[in-house]
Design a protein around this motif. Structure first.
Motif, mmCIF file in Angstrom:
data_model
loop_
_atom_site.group_PDB
_atom_site.id
_atom_site.type_symbol
_atom_site.label_atom_id
_atom_site.label_comp_id
_atom_site.label_asym_id
_atom_site.label_seq_id
_atom_site.Cartn_x
_atom_site.Cartn_y
_atom_site.Cartn_z
ATOM 1 N N LEU A 197 0.832 -1.202 0.000
ATOM 2 C CA LEU A 197 0.000 0.000 0.000
ATOM 3 C C LEU A 197 0.863 1.246 0.000
ATOM 4 N N VAL A 198 2.005 1.199 0.709
ATOM 5 C CA VAL A 198 2.906 2.350 0.817
ATOM 6 C C VAL A 198 4.301 1.937 0.380
ATOM 7 N N GLY A 199 4.912 2.774 -0.437
ATOM 8 C CA GLY A 199 6.270 2.516 -0.909
ATOM 9 C C GLY A 199 6.568 3.415 -2.088
ATOM 10 N N THR A 259 14.924 -1.144 -2.718
ATOM 11 C CA THR A 259 15.218 -2.005 -1.577
ATOM 12 C C THR A 259 13.942 -2.531 -0.935
ATOM 13 N N VAL A 260 12.850 -1.785 -1.071
ATOM 14 C CA VAL A 260 11.554 -2.188 -0.509
ATOM 15 C C VAL A 260 10.551 -2.341 -1.647
ATOM 16 N N PRO A 261 9.410 -2.999 -1.393
ATOM 17 C CA PRO A 261 8.403 -3.125 -2.450
ATOM 18 C C PRO A 261 7.869 -1.764 -2.898
ATOM 19 N N ALA A 262 7.505 -1.679 -4.172
ATOM 20 C CA ALA A 262 6.844 -0.484 -4.685
ATOM 21 C C ALA A 262 5.507 -0.303 -3.976
ATOM 22 N N GLY A 263 4.956 0.917 -4.037
ATOM 23 C CA GLY A 263 3.734 1.191 -3.298
ATOM 24 C C GLY A 263 2.641 1.836 -4.132
ATOM 25 N N LEU A 264 1.406 1.688 -3.659
ATOM 26 C CA LEU A 264 0.255 2.335 -4.288
ATOM 27 C C LEU A 264 0.330 3.842 -4.064
ATOM 28 N N THR A 265 0.821 4.245 -2.906
ATOM 29 C CA THR A 265 1.110 5.628 -2.589
ATOM 30 C C THR A 265 2.462 5.674 -1.917
ATOM 31 N N GLY A 266 3.036 6.863 -1.807
ATOM 32 C CA GLY A 266 4.378 6.922 -1.247
ATOM 33 C C GLY A 266 4.733 8.292 -0.711
#
Length: 386
Positions: free
Chosen positions: A138-140, A161-168
């Protein structure tokens, strides 16, 4: 970087060349790694609830897309997520396939209904399925297209380094109105600070950002401008070349943070899209690691895209780079004209320049659809939580 790849259909096997890619992920703390594992379970639950709640609105939006743009209802595109893995992002369409005047201009293709979907972020609702699947969180950091693979500096690639997000973090601080360097710096800051408090704050701020409908586009278009690559890095600063003004002589210098010249030379625009280079190493390259020189060439390519809209860059005929520079040029995708390599474009590299045959030439543009990626990437992999 010269790498092996699958040849196009009906072609004999050739090496595919593309720009160097630096991989330098930020190291997450054990606490952050544990948090991401727990957050993944919450993403599945919240994403599933979101899909259930928005099922009827998505049905209505699907009907609106069908009426205003026809089939298909969904827009899908390859994007990069954690560790550079590739998945297919799903969104509602907001543009016609072709504008009424037959052009492929984004502004002409965007329909009023699609503009409304973008401004309200309703076009993102199908991406909740990507969250449930594990492609995204959800966030990233927002997932970027695979066209940009090879354009990131080491610190910029750390956003993966972290998963992509729907919002960020960048989305609640300007969205697409941010300059690329600022946007990617915010992504790096998010990765360093990732945790529950920051994620909750971003989710709350996302509601405000969507309601205000600010930053949906950049100043000049209907979507974010293309990412040209880094304009500076932690280790290097590039001065020139300039397109206009008293400094528009094509000269450039790339210096390290101790103000020593790593790379210098000139860049001359021969014709639209084609830049001719002369290169020389400076004292800063004598004891530098190979990656520093590679990064200097990456910065130069990024600047040429911005200043000259360059699609191709070549070394002037007769240029004979020394062993270190020649090796770095090869890693960065430069090859001799007529060499058995295949660029990720249907266009052929220019075979002649006013002075004769270029010494080496490289493709600086965005890979065209249907061509193999210049770097090996895993498609539709599940995102691991660390």
């Amino acid at each position: 970087m010269t790498q092996s790849g699958a040849p196009g259909r009906g072609r004999r096997a050739r090496t595919i060349v593309g720009p160097i890619q630096h991989l330098s992920p930020i190291r997450l703390s054990p606490g952050q790694q544990s948090y991401l594992r727990r957050r993944r379970r919450a993403d599945v639950v919240l994403g599933g609830i979101g899909l259930a709640i928005t099922a009827l609105p998505m049905l209505a939006i699907s009907a609106g897309v069908m009426v205003t743009m026809g089939r298909p209802v969904l827009f899908t595109q390859e994007r990069m997520t954690q560790d550079g893995r590739v998945f297919r992002l799903r969104k509602f369409r907001s543009m016609r396939a072709v504008a009424p005047d037959g052009s492929d201009d984004d502004a002409a293709r965007l329909v009023p209904f699609g503009r409304m979907l973008r401004e309200t972020s309703l076009d993102e609702l199908p991406s909740l399925w990507n969250v449930v699947r594990g492609d995204m969180a959800l966030v990233g950091p927002r997932p970027l297209t695979t066209d940009y693979s090879g354009r990131f500096s080491a610190e910029q690639f750390a956003r993966h380094t972290v998963p992509a997000g729907l919002t960020g973090y960048a989305q609640v601080h300007g969205r697409n109105s941010l300059a690329w360097d600022d946007r990617l710096t915010m992504d790096q800051e998010y990765v360093r600070r990732v945790g529950l408090v920051l994620d909750l704050r971003i989710l709350v701020d996302t509601v405000t950002a969507v309601l205000h409908r600010k930053g949906v586009t950049d100043e000049d278009g209907v979507s974010m401008a293309d990412f040209p690559g880094p304009q500076s890095t932690t280790d290097l600063e590039l001065i020139g070349p300039a397109a206009h003004g008293p400094d528009a002589d094509g000269a450039f210098t790339c210096r390290d943070r101790e103000d020593r010249i790593v790379l210098a030379g000139t860049a001359t625009l021969l014709e639209p899209g084609l830049v001719q280079l002369t290169l020389r190493l400076g004292e800063g390259a004598l004891d530098a690691a190979d990656t520093l020189l590679d990064e200097a060439l990456l910065l130069l390519a990024s600047r040429l895209r911005v200043v000259h809209r360059a699609e191709w860059a070549c070394l002037a005929p007769g240029e004979e780079p020394g062993p270190e520079l020649a090796a770095s040029l090869a890693r960065s995708g430069y090859a001799a004209p007529g060499a058995p390599v295949r660029y990720p474009t249907a266009d052929l590299p220019p075979a002649k320049v006013p002075e004769g045959t270029p010494a080496l030439i490289a493709f600086l543009g965005i890979p065209e659809e249907g061509f193999a990626h210049p770097h090996p990437m895993t498609t539709d992999s599940k995102v691991s939580p660390t």
